[in-house]
Design a protein around this motif. Structure first.
Motif, PDB file in Angstrom:
ATOM      1  N   ALA A  35       0.592  -1.366  -0.114  1.00 33.91           N
ATOM      2  CA  ALA A  35       0.272   0.125  -0.083  1.00 33.91           C
ATOM      3  C   ALA A  35       1.407   1.158   0.165  1.00 33.91           C
ATOM      4  O   ALA A  35       0.808   2.125  -1.109  1.00 33.91           O
ATOM      5  CB  ALA A  35      -1.221  -0.089   1.260  1.00 33.91           C
ATOM      6  N   ALA A  36       1.529   0.782   0.674  1.00 34.10           N
ATOM      7  CA  ALA A  36       2.435   2.589   0.848  1.00 34.10           C
ATOM      8  C   ALA A  36       3.682   2.804  -0.585  1.00 34.10           C
ATOM      9  O   ALA A  36       3.299   3.743  -0.816  1.00 34.10           O
ATOM     10  CB  ALA A  36       3.443   2.811   2.143  1.00 34.10           C
ATOM     11  N   LEU A  37       4.107   1.784  -1.346  1.00 32.89           N
ATOM     12  CA  LEU A  37       4.846   2.036  -2.071  1.00 32.89           C
ATOM     13  C   LEU A  37       3.679   1.616  -3.725  1.00 32.89           C
ATOM     14  O   LEU A  37       4.492   3.281  -4.240  1.00 32.89           O
ATOM     15  CB  LEU A  37       5.395   0.674  -2.528  1.00 32.89           C
ATOM     16  N   THR A  83      -0.435   4.478   7.392  1.00 29.09           N
ATOM     17  CA  THR A  83       0.771   3.455   6.224  1.00 29.09           C
ATOM     18  C   THR A  83       0.492   4.536   4.537  1.00 29.09           C
ATOM     19  O   THR A  83       1.083   4.967   4.316  1.00 29.09           O
ATOM     20  CB  THR A  83       0.358   2.035   5.840  1.00 29.09           C
ATOM     21  N   ILE A  84      -0.733   4.820   4.511  1.00 28.66           N
ATOM     22  CA  ILE A  84      -1.217   5.134   3.331  1.00 28.66           C
ATOM     23  C   ILE A  84      -0.436   6.753   3.440  1.00 28.66           C
ATOM     24  O   ILE A  84      -0.168   7.096   2.513  1.00 28.66           O
ATOM     25  CB  ILE A  84      -2.257   5.504   2.898  1.00 28.66           C
ATOM     26  N   ALA A  85      -1.354   7.149   4.124  1.00 34.41           N
ATOM     27  CA  ALA A  85      -0.448   8.680   4.139  1.00 34.41           C
ATOM     28  C   ALA A  85       1.048   9.063   4.402  1.00 34.41           C
ATOM     29  O   ALA A  85       1.021  10.201   4.392  1.00 34.41           O
ATOM     30  CB  ALA A  85      -1.649   9.265   5.872  1.00 34.41           C
ATOM     31  N   ILE A  86       1.497   8.091   4.986  1.00 33.76           N
ATOM     32  CA  ILE A  86       2.883   8.406   5.060  1.00 33.76           C
ATOM     33  C   ILE A  86       3.460   7.772   3.720  1.00 33.76           C
ATOM     34  O   ILE A  86       4.552   8.650   3.320  1.00 33.76           O
ATOM     35  CB  ILE A  86       3.560   7.262   6.344  1.00 33.76           C
ATOM     36  N   GLY A  87       3.228   6.943   3.194  1.00 32.98           N
ATOM     37  CA  GLY A  87       3.270   6.731   1.742  1.00 32.98           C
ATOM     38  C   GLY A  87       3.485   8.555   0.467  1.00 32.98           C
ATOM     39  O   GLY A  87       4.288   8.281   0.203  1.00 32.98           O
ATOM     40  N   ALA A  88       1.973   8.470   0.983  1.00 32.57           N
ATOM     41  CA  ALA A  88       1.544   9.739   0.260  1.00 32.57           C
ATOM     42  C   ALA A  88       3.111  11.157   0.097  1.00 32.57           C
ATOM     43  O   ALA A  88       3.205  11.952  -0.042  1.00 32.57           O
ATOM     44  CB  ALA A  88       0.468  10.248   0.023  1.00 32.57           C
ATOM     45  N   GLY A  89       2.646  11.299   1.969  1.00 35.60           N
ATOM     46  CA  GLY A  89       3.710  12.302   2.470  1.00 35.60           C
ATOM     47  C   GLY A  89       5.773  12.238   1.709  1.00 35.60           C
ATOM     48  O   GLY A  89       6.331  13.581   1.444  1.00 35.60           O
ATOM     49  N   VAL A  90       5.892  10.795   1.714  1.00 37.91           N
ATOM     50  CA  VAL A  90       6.926  10.438   1.499  1.00 37.91           C
ATOM     51  C   VAL A  90       7.527  10.808   0.368  1.00 37.91           C
ATOM     52  O   VAL A  90       8.417  10.897  -0.135  1.00 37.91           O
ATOM     53  CB  VAL A  90       7.432   8.893   2.038  1.00 37.91           C
ATOM     54  N   ALA A  91       6.547  10.520  -0.805  1.00 42.82           N
ATOM     55  CA  ALA A  91       6.731  10.675  -2.885  1.00 42.82           C
ATOM     56  C   ALA A  91       7.269  11.521  -2.626  1.00 42.82           C
ATOM     57  O   ALA A  91       7.811  11.607  -3.673  1.00 42.82           O
ATOM     58  CB  ALA A  91       5.319  10.235  -3.113  1.00 42.82           C
ATOM     59  N   PRO A  92       7.167  12.488  -2.498  1.00 41.75           N
ATOM     60  CA  PRO A  92       7.157  13.566  -3.309  1.00 41.75           C
ATOM     61  C   PRO A  92       9.196  13.902  -2.274  1.00 41.75           C
ATOM     62  O   PRO A  92       9.263  14.896  -3.795  1.00 41.75           O
ATOM     63  CB  PRO A  92       6.776  15.215  -2.981  1.00 41.75           C
ATOM     64  N   ARG A  93       9.566  13.069  -1.910  1.00 38.38           N
ATOM     65  CA  ARG A  93      11.002  13.006  -1.212  1.00 38.38           C
ATOM     66  C   ARG A  93      11.991  11.925  -1.793  1.00 38.38           C
ATOM     67  O   ARG A  93      13.054  12.187  -1.955  1.00 38.38           O
ATOM     68  CB  ARG A  93      10.949  13.115   0.028  1.00 38.38           C
ATOM     69  N   LEU A  94      11.215  11.176  -3.010  1.00 36.10           N
ATOM     70  CA  LEU A  94      11.471  10.287  -2.834  1.00 36.10           C
ATOM     71  C   LEU A  94      12.782  10.585  -4.261  1.00 36.10           C
ATOM     72  O   LEU A  94      12.139  11.159  -5.309  1.00 36.10           O
ATOM     73  CB  LEU A  94      10.825   9.225  -3.622  1.00 36.10           C
ATOM     74  N   PRO A  95      13.489   9.816  -4.948  1.00 38.89           N
ATOM     75  CA  PRO A  95      14.280  10.152  -6.318  1.00 38.89           C
ATOM     76  C   PRO A  95      13.514   9.740  -7.117  1.00 38.89           C
ATOM     77  O   PRO A  95      13.197   8.428  -6.814  1.00 38.89           O
ATOM     78  CB  PRO A  95      15.756   9.507  -6.044  1.00 38.89           C
ATOM     79  N   THR A  96      13.432  10.401  -8.274  1.00 39.60           N
ATOM     80  CA  THR A  96      13.001   9.685  -9.464  1.00 39.60           C
ATOM     81  C   THR A  96      13.500  10.084 -10.305  1.00 39.60           C
ATOM     82  O   THR A  96      13.871  11.691 -10.822  1.00 39.60           O
ATOM     83  CB  THR A  96      11.302  10.274  -8.844  1.00 39.60           C
ATOM     84  N   THR A  97      13.378   9.786 -12.355  1.00 41.55           N
ATOM     85  CA  THR A  97      13.876  10.242 -13.040  1.00 41.55           C
ATOM     86  C   THR A  97      12.952  11.331 -14.008  1.00 41.55           C
ATOM     87  O   THR A  97      12.958  11.864 -14.819  1.00 41.55           O
ATOM     88  CB  THR A  97      14.430   9.364 -13.937  1.00 41.55           C
ATOM     89  N   LEU A  98      11.940  11.205 -13.532  1.00 32.64           N
ATOM     90  CA  LEU A  98      10.850  12.204 -13.484  1.00 32.64           C
ATOM     91  C   LEU A  98      11.062  13.464 -13.599  1.00 32.64           C
ATOM     92  O   LEU A  98      11.326  13.448 -12.015  1.00 32.64           O
ATOM     93  CB  LEU A  98       9.281  12.200 -13.302  1.00 32.64           C
ATOM     94  N   ALA A  99      11.196  14.581 -14.551  1.00 36.04           N
ATOM     95  CA  ALA A  99      11.923  15.674 -14.794  1.00 36.04           C
ATOM     96  C   ALA A  99      10.438  16.817 -14.901  1.00 36.04           C
ATOM     97  O   ALA A  99       9.938  16.340 -16.204  1.00 36.04           O
ATOM     98  CB  ALA A  99      12.598  15.430 -15.998  1.00 36.04           C
ATOM     99  N   TRP A 100      10.164  17.762 -14.771  1.00 33.82           N
ATOM    100  CA  TRP A 100       9.297  17.826 -13.615  1.00 33.82           C
ATOM    101  C   TRP A 100       9.439  19.922 -13.920  1.00 33.82           C
ATOM    102  O   TRP A 100      10.583  19.701 -14.247  1.00 33.82           O
ATOM    103  CB  TRP A 100       8.431  18.553 -12.918  1.00 33.82           C
ATOM    104  N   SER A 101       9.150  20.302 -15.115  1.00 31.08           N
ATOM    105  CA  SER A 101       9.139  22.388 -15.880  1.00 31.08           C
ATOM    106  C   SER A 101       9.151  22.563 -14.182  1.00 31.08           C
ATOM    107  O   SER A 101       9.384  23.790 -14.301  1.00 31.08           O
ATOM    108  CB  SER A 101       8.619  22.187 -16.253  1.00 31.08           C
ATOM    109  N   SER A 102       8.083  22.398 -13.845  1.00 30.02           N
ATOM    110  CA  SER A 102       7.976  23.186 -12.767  1.00 30.02           C
ATOM    111  C   SER A 102       8.089  23.303 -11.162  1.00 30.02           C
ATOM    112  O   SER A 102       8.941  22.091 -10.769  1.00 30.02           O
ATOM    113  CB  SER A 102       6.497  23.288 -11.815  1.00 30.02           C
ATOM    114  N   ALA A 103       8.929  24.224 -10.609  1.00 31.62           N
ATOM    115  CA  ALA A 103       9.473  23.926  -8.617  1.00 31.62           C
ATOM    116  C   ALA A 103       8.588  23.328  -8.080  1.00 31.62           C
ATOM    117  O   ALA A 103       8.801  22.693  -6.556  1.00 31.62           O
ATOM    118  CB  ALA A 103       9.768  24.822  -8.582  1.00 31.62           C
TER     119      ALA A 103
END
Length: 207
Positions: A35-37, A83-103
């Motif tokens: 669920a977290a992943l 668990t879901i709240a923790i997964g959602a909260g941590v997600a933006p800080r995880l490393p990813t290869t997706l590149a976004w134009s917005s800050a």
């Protein structure tokens, strides 16, 4: 990324059942890990349709738990919500290869979650309308399985966001599976499919 997020959301109810109703503790733990992943992956995709589907599933889950679960079930469901709240909260800080134009990409997606007047939301609404016109023009049998992408340019406006230059002017599949199915197979197939679902729901032992 949209398709991947949608597939993950489709499996979310099974993950939730594993986390809440599995008879063995380690199985419930595996459900929590999944669920977290899963929620982290969905957040990282920034797929608005998947985010909206998660909100609907959470609302449905809260309704079912509050009306049908016992105290133990409610406790397990509350732990899953954490668990879901923790997964959602941590997600933006995880490393990813997706590149976004917005800050602030995740804040931007959340602020335009139900915006259908700009961006991809406006494109989807235009595509839904064109697909519906296609279905109404061929109401009995549709344009044929796999025919949506070939017929769509005939019904679309010149400035339709779903159109592009090249040998393949549209995606192979529409954004709406339901409208695409009706456009390709017609309203008769839709009615028969709904009748089949009703019969399956009413069949002995369906509960």
């Amino acid at each position: 990324r949209n398709l991947a997020a949608q597939f993950i959301v489709c499996g979310a109810p099974f993950v939730a059942l594993l986390a809440v109703r599995a008879p063995v503790r380690w199985q419930r733990g595996a459900g929590h890990a999944l669920a977290a992943l899963s929620i982290a992956a969905v957040v990282l995709t920034r797929s608005r349709s998947a985010w909206l589907a998660v909100i609907v599933l959470l609302a449905l889950g809260v309704t079912l738990v509050s009306t049908r679960a016992d105290n133990e079930g409610r406790g397990r469901a509350a732990l899953l919500a954490v668990t879901i709240a923790i997964g959602a909260g941590v997600a933006p800080r995880l490393p990813t290869t997706l590149a976004w134009s917005s800050a602030t990409p995740f804040r931007d997606t959340a602020s335009h979650l139900v915006d259908a007047s700009t961006g991809s939301g406006a494109g989807r609404m235009a595509q839904y309308g064109t697909t519906l016109r296609m279905a109404l023009a061929h109401p009995m049998l549709g344009v044929g399985p796999g025919g949506w992408s070939g017929q769509y340019p005939r019904f679309a406006a010149a400035n339709d966001p779903s159109l592009r230059a090249g040998l393949r002017p549209t995606n192979r599949l529409p954004s709406s599976d339901l409208l695409g199915a009706v456009a390709e197979r017609g309203f008769i197939a839709l009615v028969l499919g709904l009748l089949l679902l009703v019969e399956l729901w009413r069949a002995p032992g369906a509960e």
